[in-house]
Scaffold this motif. Sequence first.
Motif, PDB file in Angstrom:
ATOM      1  N   ASP A   8      46.445  65.409  19.238  1.00 17.20           N
ATOM      2  CA  ASP A   8      47.238  66.158  18.270  1.00 17.20           C
ATOM      3  C   ASP A   8      46.929  67.629  18.441  1.00 17.20           C
ATOM      4  N   GLY A   9      47.921  68.476  18.216  1.00 10.84           N
ATOM      5  CA  GLY A   9      47.709  69.905  18.334  1.00 10.84           C
ATOM      6  C   GLY A   9      48.881  70.690  17.778  1.00 10.84           C
ATOM      7  N   VAL A  10      48.853  71.996  18.054  1.00  9.57           N
ATOM      8  CA  VAL A  10      49.887  72.913  17.583  1.00  9.57           C
ATOM      9  C   VAL A  10      50.309  73.802  18.744  1.00  9.57           C
ATOM     10  N   VAL A  11      51.607  74.021  18.870  1.00 15.11           N
ATOM     11  CA  VAL A  11      52.107  74.958  19.880  1.00 15.11           C
ATOM     12  C   VAL A  11      51.680  76.353  19.422  1.00 15.11           C
ATOM     13  N   THR A  12      50.843  77.016  20.218  1.00 11.43           N
ATOM     14  CA  THR A  12      50.314  78.316  19.819  1.00 11.43           C
ATOM     15  C   THR A  12      51.080  79.471  20.432  1.00 11.43           C
ATOM     16  N   SER A  13      51.813  79.224  21.502  1.00  6.87           N
ATOM     17  CA  SER A  13      52.670  80.262  22.071  1.00  6.87           C
ATOM     18  C   SER A  13      53.813  79.592  22.823  1.00  6.87           C
ATOM     19  N   TRP A  14      54.951  80.306  22.883  1.00  3.99           N
ATOM     20  CA  TRP A  14      56.114  79.796  23.608  1.00  3.99           C
ATOM     21  C   TRP A  14      56.949  80.966  24.106  1.00  3.99           C
ATOM     22  N   ASP A  15      57.241  80.975  25.403  1.00  2.00           N
ATOM     23  CA  ASP A  15      58.087  81.986  26.034  1.00  2.00           C
ATOM     24  C   ASP A  15      59.390  81.288  26.414  1.00  2.00           C
ATOM     25  N   ASP A  16      60.415  81.428  25.584  1.00  2.00           N
ATOM     26  CA  ASP A  16      61.665  80.690  25.780  1.00  2.00           C
ATOM     27  C   ASP A  16      62.352  80.994  27.109  1.00  2.00           C
ATOM     28  N   PRO A  17      62.473  82.269  27.520  1.00  2.00           N
ATOM     29  CA  PRO A  17      63.139  82.531  28.800  1.00  2.00           C
ATOM     30  C   PRO A  17      62.435  81.875  30.007  1.00  2.00           C
ATOM     31  N   GLY A  19      60.329  79.187  29.661  1.00  2.00           N
ATOM     32  CA  GLY A  19      60.136  77.766  29.409  1.00  2.00           C
ATOM     33  C   GLY A  19      58.679  77.344  29.506  1.00  2.00           C
ATOM     34  N   LEU A  20      57.778  78.252  29.138  1.00  2.00           N
ATOM     35  CA  LEU A  20      56.345  77.995  29.237  1.00  2.00           C
ATOM     36  C   LEU A  20      55.655  78.327  27.924  1.00  2.00           C
ATOM     37  N   GLY A  21      54.580  77.618  27.653  1.00  2.00           N
ATOM     38  CA  GLY A  21      53.817  77.894  26.450  1.00  2.00           C
ATOM     39  C   GLY A  21      52.429  77.315  26.534  1.00  2.00           C
ATOM     40  N   GLU A  22      51.812  77.216  25.369  1.00  2.26           N
ATOM     41  CA  GLU A  22      50.450  76.716  25.287  1.00  2.26           C
ATOM     42  C   GLU A  22      50.281  75.929  24.004  1.00  2.26           C
ATOM     43  N   ILE A  23      49.512  74.848  24.102  1.00  2.00           N
ATOM     44  CA  ILE A  23      49.182  74.024  22.947  1.00  2.00           C
ATOM     45  C   ILE A  23      47.683  74.105  22.729  1.00  2.00           C
ATOM     46  N   THR A  24      47.273  74.252  21.469  1.00  2.29           N
ATOM     47  CA  THR A  24      45.861  74.172  21.122  1.00  2.29           C
ATOM     48  C   THR A  24      45.649  72.844  20.411  1.00  2.29           C
ATOM     49  N   ALA A  25      44.774  72.015  20.980  1.00  2.00           N
ATOM     50  CA  ALA A  25      44.475  70.702  20.411  1.00  2.00           C
ATOM     51  C   ALA A  25      43.616  70.862  19.163  1.00  2.00           C
ATOM     52  N   SER A  42      64.728  68.703  24.850  1.00  4.42           N
ATOM     53  CA  SER A  42      65.347  69.889  24.262  1.00  4.42           C
ATOM     54  C   SER A  42      65.129  71.172  25.068  1.00  4.42           C
ATOM     55  N   ARG A  43      64.064  71.249  25.842  1.00  2.00           N
ATOM     56  CA  ARG A  43      63.732  72.428  26.675  1.00  2.00           C
ATOM     57  C   ARG A  43      63.273  73.645  25.898  1.00  2.00           C
ATOM     58  N   THR A  44      63.126  73.528  24.574  1.00  7.22           N
ATOM     59  CA  THR A  44      62.618  74.647  23.789  1.00  7.22           C
ATOM     60  C   THR A  44      61.863  74.120  22.578  1.00  7.22           C
ATOM     61  N   ILE A  45      60.876  74.891  22.127  1.00  6.48           N
ATOM     62  CA  ILE A  45      60.078  74.555  20.951  1.00  6.48           C
ATOM     63  C   ILE A  45      59.543  75.864  20.388  1.00  6.48           C
ATOM     64  N   GLU A  46      59.250  75.888  19.129  1.00 11.54           N
ATOM     65  CA  GLU A  46      58.770  77.113  18.499  1.00 11.54           C
ATOM     66  C   GLU A  46      57.251  77.074  18.359  1.00 11.54           C
ATOM     67  N   ALA A  47      56.629  78.241  18.390  1.00 10.83           N
ATOM     68  CA  ALA A  47      55.198  78.342  18.103  1.00 10.83           C
ATOM     69  C   ALA A  47      54.970  77.904  16.666  1.00 10.83           C
ATOM     70  N   ALA A  50      53.622  71.385  14.975  1.00 10.58           N
ATOM     71  CA  ALA A  50      52.600  70.364  15.207  1.00 10.58           C
ATOM     72  C   ALA A  50      53.144  69.331  16.197  1.00 10.58           C
ATOM     73  N   VAL A  51      52.334  68.939  17.178  1.00 11.12           N
ATOM     74  CA  VAL A  51      52.778  68.030  18.234  1.00 11.12           C
ATOM     75  C   VAL A  51      51.713  66.988  18.554  1.00 11.12           C
ATOM     76  N   THR A  52      52.156  65.918  19.190  1.00 14.42           N
ATOM     77  CA  THR A  52      51.289  64.917  19.796  1.00 14.42           C
ATOM     78  C   THR A  52      51.615  64.927  21.275  1.00 14.42           C
TER      79      THR A  52
END
Length: 71
Positions: A8-17, A19-25, A42-47, A50-52
């Motif tokens: 389990d974690g949270v998307v901590t950053s997302w660069d939409d153009p 298509g890259l980001g980071e998750i902190t567990a 979907s190809r996109t997610i917001e910072a 909460a994710v699994t």
Amino acid sequence: METDALLDGVVTSWDDPRGLGEITAADGRTFALQCTDLADGSRTIEAGVAVTFGVRPGHRGRWQAVAVTRR
């Protein structure tokens, strides 16, 4: 690291153009995230979402999030 365990974690950053980001567990480790690893296609997610997710070895020896689903 066990690659078949879900985390389990949270998307901590997302660069939409890009298509890259980071998750902190929940335990504080960070994992790279690519738009192609979003399970819903979907190809996109917001910072802040909460994710699994699972993990696998990625580029340059860094672990990468896979099969990312919103909680």
